[in-house]
Design a protein around this motif. Structure first.
Motif, PDB file in Angstrom:
ATOM      1  N   PRO A 176       1.016  -1.457  -0.128  1.00 53.81           N
ATOM      2  CA  PRO A 176      -0.194   0.270   0.092  1.00 53.81           C
ATOM      3  C   PRO A 176       0.658   1.322  -0.132  1.00 53.81           C
ATOM      4  N   ARG A 177       1.960   1.415   0.098  1.00 50.72           N
ATOM      5  CA  ARG A 177       2.736   2.471   0.753  1.00 50.72           C
ATOM      6  C   ARG A 177       3.039   3.170  -0.693  1.00 50.72           C
ATOM      7  N   LEU A 243      15.469   9.324   3.065  1.00 51.73           N
ATOM      8  CA  LEU A 243      14.903  10.826   3.822  1.00 51.73           C
ATOM      9  C   LEU A 243      14.066  10.165   4.168  1.00 51.73           C
ATOM     10  N   GLY A 244      13.138  10.170   5.591  1.00 55.45           N
ATOM     11  CA  GLY A 244      12.686   9.545   6.370  1.00 55.45           C
ATOM     12  C   GLY A 244      12.617   9.279   7.433  1.00 55.45           C
ATOM     13  N   LYS A 248       6.779   7.303   9.145  1.00 58.75           N
ATOM     14  CA  LYS A 248       6.720   7.275   7.918  1.00 58.75           C
ATOM     15  C   LYS A 248       7.287   6.399   6.961  1.00 58.75           C
ATOM     16  N   GLY A 249       8.572   5.980   7.513  1.00 57.73           N
ATOM     17  CA  GLY A 249       8.699   5.160   6.802  1.00 57.73           C
ATOM     18  C   GLY A 249       9.946   6.544   5.515  1.00 57.73           C
ATOM     19  N   VAL A 250      10.357   5.984   4.826  1.00 54.13           N
ATOM     20  CA  VAL A 250      10.771   6.773   3.257  1.00 54.13           C
ATOM     21  C   VAL A 250       9.922   7.429   3.024  1.00 54.13           C
ATOM     22  N   THR A 251      10.703   8.651   3.089  1.00 53.54           N
ATOM     23  CA  THR A 251       9.595   9.757   2.315  1.00 53.54           C
ATOM     24  C   THR A 251      10.421  11.046   1.046  1.00 53.54           C
TER      25      THR A 251
END
Ligand code: NAP
Length: 350
Positions: A176-177, A243-244, A248-251
């Motif tokens: 989903p992400r 970045l993240g 949120k994890g990876v942004t």
């Protein structure tokens, strides 16, 4: 009990070796790998790299797509009896691997879901240890442990593994992400093209970050990617940091232009996919077998699968940094079983 032949690895090479060794009545045992989180993160789970792909279009005998119309028009009625009743061919990577595994099992290969963590090559029969603590001995050993995907080695890649960082779009792309979100793929080879093209099914946009101004990938795969409206290429660019945050994890990904070090850019993305080549899975051998400069096992007899230690054979991607195809792996898997069979016979072990 000392095994006649132990096969380590469970990709096309390992299963083909097992099929041939079992049919030669060598009662092979296959260590297919352990289903651990570490292996999942490394990309070394049982059934190997092919189990992480989608449709396999180039394995002979499995033409892709629905073949009904073709077969109707091209195969004479008297030859139709050779065709499967459903007349639909094509095969997915995971299906092909399960079929090979079952084929080996049908001929009597024993399968152990565990890793071999060490092999003592100093004396025969060879002594090996498994991750779960078992100790086994074997007259002959076939190493077919394959290769795994590389990462850039950034601490931020490690930090966000499982949280947006991956080296397998096919395994993780549908999560989903990544749906309707921008994602980044690093690399310029066939893997990068394949991963990027696959990700366009889910992502809103796929950025390929490549360190040069032209792709290494084959023309057909590069063109397919370049013609995809959802793919944008960041040429002459390298990733400095993923970045993240922990929630949120990876942004995003911070990239830098290779021509102008001052020119850096943040690309917003919920996913980062590394597609920058592979490393052979040889750590458990602890340098006891000869390798080439990239760490791939060397065949010491041209066109034969013997390694630098007598009684140990190698097949598939672990000994191939050049072709790296399922069919070549299967081919050398067959060779390694035949080589092992003949070597065992010469030792009087049958
Ligand atoms: P590859 O051909 O070795 O390509 C690796 C790519 O990653 C290259 O573009 C390389 O850049 C880049 N790269 C390597 N290290 C890097 C680093 N530290 N930083 C940034 N970029 C880096 O590997 P592959 O794409 O995994 O393909 C391996 C083999 O499998 C090939 O023979 C390929 O044809 C085959 N394959 C075939 C298919 C298919 O036919 N369906 C699919 C996947 C793979 P440079 O170009 O600048 O060196």
């Amino acid at each position: 009990m000392t095994e006649k032949v132990t096969i380590i690895g469970s990709g096309p090479a390992g299963w083909t070796a097992a099929i041939y060794a079992a049919r030669a009545e060598l009662q092979p045992v296959v260590y297919e790998g352990a289903e651990t989180e570490e292996n999942r993160l490394k990309g070394t789970l049982p059934l190997g790299q092919l189990s992480q792909t989608t449709e396999v279009e180039n394995f002979p005998g499995f033409p892709s797509g629905d073949m009904t119309a073709y077969l109707d028009s091209s195969i004479d009625d008297d030859k139709r009896r050779y065709m499967a009743p459903h007349q639909k061919h094509g095969v997915s990577g995971p299906e092909l691997m399960e079929l090979m595994r079952q084929q080996a099992a049908n001929f009597g290969a024993r399968i152990v879901t565990d890793d071999i963590v060490s092999v003592d090559t100093s004396e025969r029969p060879f002594k090996m240890k498994t991750l779960s603590g078992a100790e086994i001995t074997s007259h002959a050993v076939i190493i077919a442990t394959g290769a795994r995907a590389n990462y850039l080695g950034l601490p931020s890649e490690e930090r966000f593994k499982n949280m947006g960082v991956s080296a397998c779009a096919v395994c993780d792309g549908a999560l989903p992400r990544f749906r309707n979100q921008p994602v980044v793929v690093v690399g310029g080879g066939d893997s990068a093209m394949e991963e990027a093209t696959f990700l366009t099914k889910f992502a809103s946009v796929v950025y390929i970050v490549h360190r040069r101004d032209s792709f290494r990938a084959s023309r057909i795969m590069a063109e397919r990617a370049l013609n995809n409206p959802k793919i944008q290429v960041k040429w002459n660019s390298v990733v400095d940091e993923v970045l993240g945050d922990d929630q949120k994890g990876v942004t995003g990904v911070r990239i830098r232009n290779t021509d102008d070090a001052d020119q850096s850019e943040v690309v917003e993305a919920t996913g980062y996919f590394a597609a920058i080549g592979h490393t052979p899975n040889t750590e458990f051998l602890k340098g006891q077998l000869q390798t080439n400069e990239k760490g791939y096992l060397i065949w010491t007899t041209p066109h034969r699968t013997m390694t630098s230690v007598e009684g140990i054979f190698a097949s598939g991607d672990v000994a191939d940094d050049y072709y790296r195809q399922a069919v070549t792996a299967a081919g050398t898997g067959c060779s390694s079983a035949l080589d092992a069979e003949r070597w065992l016979a010469a030792q009087g072990i049958e």
